[in-house]
Structure formats: C-alpha cells, structure tokens
Design a protein around this motif. Sequence first.
Motif, PDB file in Angstrom:
ATOM      1  N   LEU A 183      40.049  46.380  31.837  1.00  0.00           N
ATOM      2  CA  LEU A 183      39.903  47.186  33.045  1.00  0.00           C
ATOM      3  C   LEU A 183      40.939  46.710  34.053  1.00  0.00           C
ATOM      4  N   ILE A 184      41.720  47.636  34.571  1.00  0.00           N
ATOM      5  CA  ILE A 184      42.698  47.305  35.611  1.00  0.00           C
ATOM      6  C   ILE A 184      42.346  48.100  36.853  1.00  0.00           C
ATOM      7  N   GLY A 185      42.195  47.425  37.981  1.00  0.00           N
ATOM      8  CA  GLY A 185      41.883  48.148  39.202  1.00  0.00           C
ATOM      9  C   GLY A 185      41.309  47.263  40.279  1.00  0.00           C
ATOM     10  N   PRO A 186      40.889  47.876  41.396  1.00  0.00           N
ATOM     11  CA  PRO A 186      40.413  47.111  42.548  1.00  0.00           C
ATOM     12  C   PRO A 186      38.915  46.807  42.549  1.00  0.00           C
ATOM     13  N   ILE A 187      38.173  47.386  41.609  1.00  0.00           N
ATOM     14  CA  ILE A 187      36.723  47.156  41.587  1.00  0.00           C
ATOM     15  C   ILE A 187      36.438  45.877  40.812  1.00  0.00           C
ATOM     16  N   ARG A 188      36.001  44.874  41.493  1.00  0.00           N
ATOM     17  CA  ARG A 188      35.802  43.549  40.906  1.00  0.00           C
ATOM     18  C   ARG A 188      34.383  43.423  40.340  1.00  0.00           C
ATOM     19  N   ILE A 189      34.272  42.973  39.089  1.00  0.00           N
ATOM     20  CA  ILE A 189      32.975  42.731  38.458  1.00  0.00           C
ATOM     21  C   ILE A 189      32.566  41.300  38.768  1.00  0.00           C
ATOM     22  N   GLU A 190      31.486  41.145  39.520  1.00  0.00           N
ATOM     23  CA  GLU A 190      31.092  39.818  39.993  1.00  0.00           C
ATOM     24  C   GLU A 190      30.121  39.104  39.062  1.00  0.00           C
ATOM     25  N   GLU A 191      29.446  39.845  38.198  1.00  0.00           N
ATOM     26  CA  GLU A 191      28.435  39.213  37.365  1.00  0.00           C
ATOM     27  C   GLU A 191      29.053  38.364  36.261  1.00  0.00           C
ATOM     28  N   ALA A 192      28.263  37.455  35.717  1.00  0.00           N
ATOM     29  CA  ALA A 192      28.740  36.569  34.655  1.00  0.00           C
ATOM     30  C   ALA A 192      29.023  37.369  33.380  1.00  0.00           C
ATOM     31  N   GLY A 193      29.901  36.818  32.551  1.00  0.00           N
ATOM     32  CA  GLY A 193      30.197  37.446  31.273  1.00  0.00           C
ATOM     33  C   GLY A 193      31.475  38.262  31.269  1.00  0.00           C
ATOM     34  N   TYR A 194      32.243  38.208  32.356  1.00  0.00           N
ATOM     35  CA  TYR A 194      33.520  38.928  32.420  1.00  0.00           C
ATOM     36  C   TYR A 194      34.606  37.969  32.884  1.00  0.00           C
ATOM     37  N   TYR A 195      35.799  38.162  32.346  1.00  0.00           N
ATOM     38  CA  TYR A 195      36.945  37.356  32.754  1.00  0.00           C
ATOM     39  C   TYR A 195      37.822  38.187  33.687  1.00  0.00           C
ATOM     40  N   ARG A 196      38.561  37.489  34.563  1.00  0.00           N
ATOM     41  CA  ARG A 196      39.368  38.209  35.545  1.00  0.00           C
ATOM     42  C   ARG A 196      40.663  37.473  35.835  1.00  0.00           C
ATOM     43  N   ARG A 197      41.715  38.247  36.048  1.00  0.00           N
ATOM     44  CA  ARG A 197      43.007  37.723  36.487  1.00  0.00           C
ATOM     45  C   ARG A 197      43.545  38.665  37.560  1.00  0.00           C
ATOM     46  N   THR A 198      43.831  38.135  38.733  1.00  0.00           N
ATOM     47  CA  THR A 198      44.403  38.952  39.803  1.00  0.00           C
ATOM     48  C   THR A 198      45.886  39.172  39.533  1.00  0.00           C
ATOM     49  N   LEU A 199      46.305  40.430  39.536  1.00  0.00           N
ATOM     50  CA  LEU A 199      47.690  40.782  39.224  1.00  0.00           C
ATOM     51  C   LEU A 199      48.571  40.803  40.471  1.00  0.00           C
ATOM     52  N   PHE A 200      48.123  41.495  41.502  1.00  0.00           N
ATOM     53  CA  PHE A 200      48.880  41.551  42.751  1.00  0.00           C
ATOM     54  C   PHE A 200      48.015  42.206  43.828  1.00  0.00           C
ATOM     55  N   LYS A 201      48.529  42.224  45.046  1.00  0.00           N
ATOM     56  CA  LYS A 201      47.819  42.823  46.179  1.00  0.00           C
ATOM     57  C   LYS A 201      48.707  43.871  46.838  1.00  0.00           C
ATOM     58  N   ASP A 202      48.092  44.756  47.572  1.00  0.00           N
ATOM     59  CA  ASP A 202      48.805  45.823  48.263  1.00  0.00           C
ATOM     60  C   ASP A 202      48.112  46.076  49.596  1.00  0.00           C
ATOM     61  N   ASP A 203      48.802  46.756  50.514  1.00  0.00           N
ATOM     62  CA  ASP A 203      48.167  47.141  51.766  1.00  0.00           C
ATOM     63  C   ASP A 203      48.188  48.657  51.888  1.00  0.00           C
ATOM     64  N   TYR A 204      47.765  49.185  53.035  1.00  0.00           N
ATOM     65  CA  TYR A 204      47.602  50.620  53.206  1.00  0.00           C
ATOM     66  C   TYR A 204      48.606  51.193  54.187  1.00  0.00           C
ATOM     67  N   VAL A 205      49.005  52.433  53.920  1.00  0.00           N
ATOM     68  CA  VAL A 205      49.844  53.200  54.841  1.00  0.00           C
ATOM     69  C   VAL A 205      49.243  54.597  54.978  1.00  0.00           C
ATOM     70  N   CYS A 206      49.735  55.334  55.950  1.00  0.00           N
ATOM     71  CA  CYS A 206      49.307  56.717  56.134  1.00  0.00           C
ATOM     72  C   CYS A 206      50.410  57.650  55.663  1.00  0.00           C
ATOM     73  N   ILE A 207      50.035  58.718  54.985  1.00  0.00           N
ATOM     74  CA  ILE A 207      51.010  59.714  54.549  1.00  0.00           C
ATOM     75  C   ILE A 207      50.644  61.066  55.138  1.00  0.00           C
ATOM     76  N   MET A 208      51.654  61.904  55.306  1.00  0.00           N
ATOM     77  CA  MET A 208      51.443  63.218  55.914  1.00  0.00           C
ATOM     78  C   MET A 208      52.617  64.118  55.587  1.00  0.00           C
ATOM     79  N   ASP A 209      52.476  65.398  55.871  1.00  0.00           N
ATOM     80  CA  ASP A 209      53.574  66.332  55.706  1.00  0.00           C
ATOM     81  C   ASP A 209      54.716  65.919  56.639  1.00  0.00           C
ATOM     82  N   PRO A 210      55.967  65.986  56.186  1.00  0.00           N
ATOM     83  CA  PRO A 210      57.087  65.593  57.044  1.00  0.00           C
ATOM     84  C   PRO A 210      57.151  66.355  58.368  1.00  0.00           C
ATOM     85  N   GLU A 211      56.566  67.566  58.424  1.00  0.00           N
ATOM     86  CA  GLU A 211      56.576  68.356  59.659  1.00  0.00           C
ATOM     87  C   GLU A 211      55.385  68.052  60.557  1.00  0.00           C
TER      88      GLU A 211
END
Length: 299
Positions: free
Chosen positions: A149-177
């Motif tokens: 599974l690749i994504g931002p939803i982290r499984i916290e319960e026991a029995g799963y392995y995890r490796r953080t790949l990278f982080k990102d931040d947020y921007v706003c997008i809109m029509d150029p006009e």
Amino acid sequence: MVDPFTLDFAALRCLRMVHDLRSFSRAAESLGLGQSSVSYTIARLREVFGDPLFVRQGGGILATQRCIDIVEQVSQMLDEFEALASPRVFDPGTADLVVGISCNFYERVTILPQLTRMLRRDAPGIRLNIIPSQVRGREQLKRGESDMLIGPIRIEEAGYYRRTLFKDDYVCIMDPENSLATQSLTMEAYVATPQVVVNYGGTFRSQFLVELERLGQVPNTVMQVPSPANLPDLLASTDMIATVPRRTAAVFGQAVTVVECPVQAEISIDLQWTPRTHVSVAHVWLRSKIAEASSRFAN
C-alpha cells in the motif's frame, strides 16, 4: 467428524477469504476456484470445528464468533507460512511474478512512472496490478488483494510494516483567469472562496482540513470529488479553487495557476506491507526500487 489433520493451508486460506469478503462467490473469484469448491471446503471446515462458521443474514452472510476467533488465530500462521515458502534466491532479470499495489492518483502520477521505467529496464518479467486504495488499503492488504500500500493513510495497528518515502505540502490551484491567480491568498480570502474538496471516496481527511479545523476555520466547500484527476476541467472558467499536494499541482502544468496555500500542513507518503511478504526477497527488492523511485521527492 472430519480429521482436522486432513486440512491444509488452502482450506484455511479459503476460510479467511470468505470471512474477509463476506461472500462465497467473491471468495471463489478471488481464489480462482469454482463456487462449489468453496462451498465444499467450508462444509468440511464446519465439521472439523463443530460450528456453522457463517450464517445467513439478509442478503449476505455473517461470520459466527467461533469463525472470527479461528480466522484471527490462523491469519498469522498463513502469512508466516507463505513467507517461509517464498524463494530465497531472486534474479530480477529472470523474475516472473505479479505484484499488487494499492494506491491512488497521487502515487500513480509521482512514483509509478519512474518505477515502471526501472522495472522495464531491470525486471521486465515483474507485472504490476495497480488497484485504487481510496480508504480501503488496509483491508486490501489484509485480504491479500494487494501486496503493498502506498499513500498517506497510515495503518497504526500491529501486524503491518511501514517505510516513509517522502513528504509534501499543499498549494491552491485555480483557473488562470481566476481573479485570485495574481495575488497572495490570505486566510480570510481562502476560507471564503468557493472550493472543490477531494475526499478520496471515503472518510479520509486531508491534513489541510485537519489543520483548518484546529484553527477553527471552515472552508467554503461547494463540491466534493473522490479524485483530483479532473480538477483542471472542474475549475476551468469558474471562481472555484482546490487545495492539493504540491506535486499533484505540478502534474496539471499550465492548465491551472498555482498559489501558495495559507494553511501550513504536510502530507506523508508511506509504503506499507504485511508479514506475508516481509521476508520475500522479490518483495524486498521491489520495495527498495519503490524507495529509489521516490528518492527524488525526498527532502
């Protein structure tokens, strides 16, 4: 009574699949079996355990408490046996296998293109089965529908392995006009502007929404969509904006204008898997390639 020692791992795997999918027919399809074979296997298991295991409820089936207890105890054993049976020698150049990956739009446009090029060069016999995870990645891993599974939803319960790949931040997008395209967004203007919010088809909440709630702010949500894939088309010739990870915005190119988001929040992209594939040399190698494909995004 059926001798319990005549059972095999295939029967127990069948039980777990019926339990997880809550359907004989869906379990048969997932296992590549006929429904009669699944019914026969469950009938044998009912005799072994002296319990109906599943009962009819409405238009579906419901697992008994005995069945739930059995599946809970055999699941780890099944995963460990599959890991034990996996080959200990792996040659990427001659490998021939299918690997299931659960992910969404973001991971498909950031990680998968580079990963695909690497696999075609180094391991052309590895075939990827990409399925949308939305908010069901944990269940897909548990049922064996996917291997990673690749994504931002982290499984916290026991029995799963995890490796953080990278982080990102947020921007706003809109029509150029859009009238906001040439100015900095204040928090006041941001929450007042009509916004398209991506809900990823479930209960997942993006971190910028969590941060807005912490600040006591409520965005002016006029539309919710399950995926950011067609945001440029939705925003075109409107006064609406959308808040997306920075690397999602980059994919849209000149179709949108990108403005810094006044909400300071971060998204973490993780790679997660289960004990079933943890020691598999093929999966260890592939996970290293996913990390390598993601390394250009790491800060």
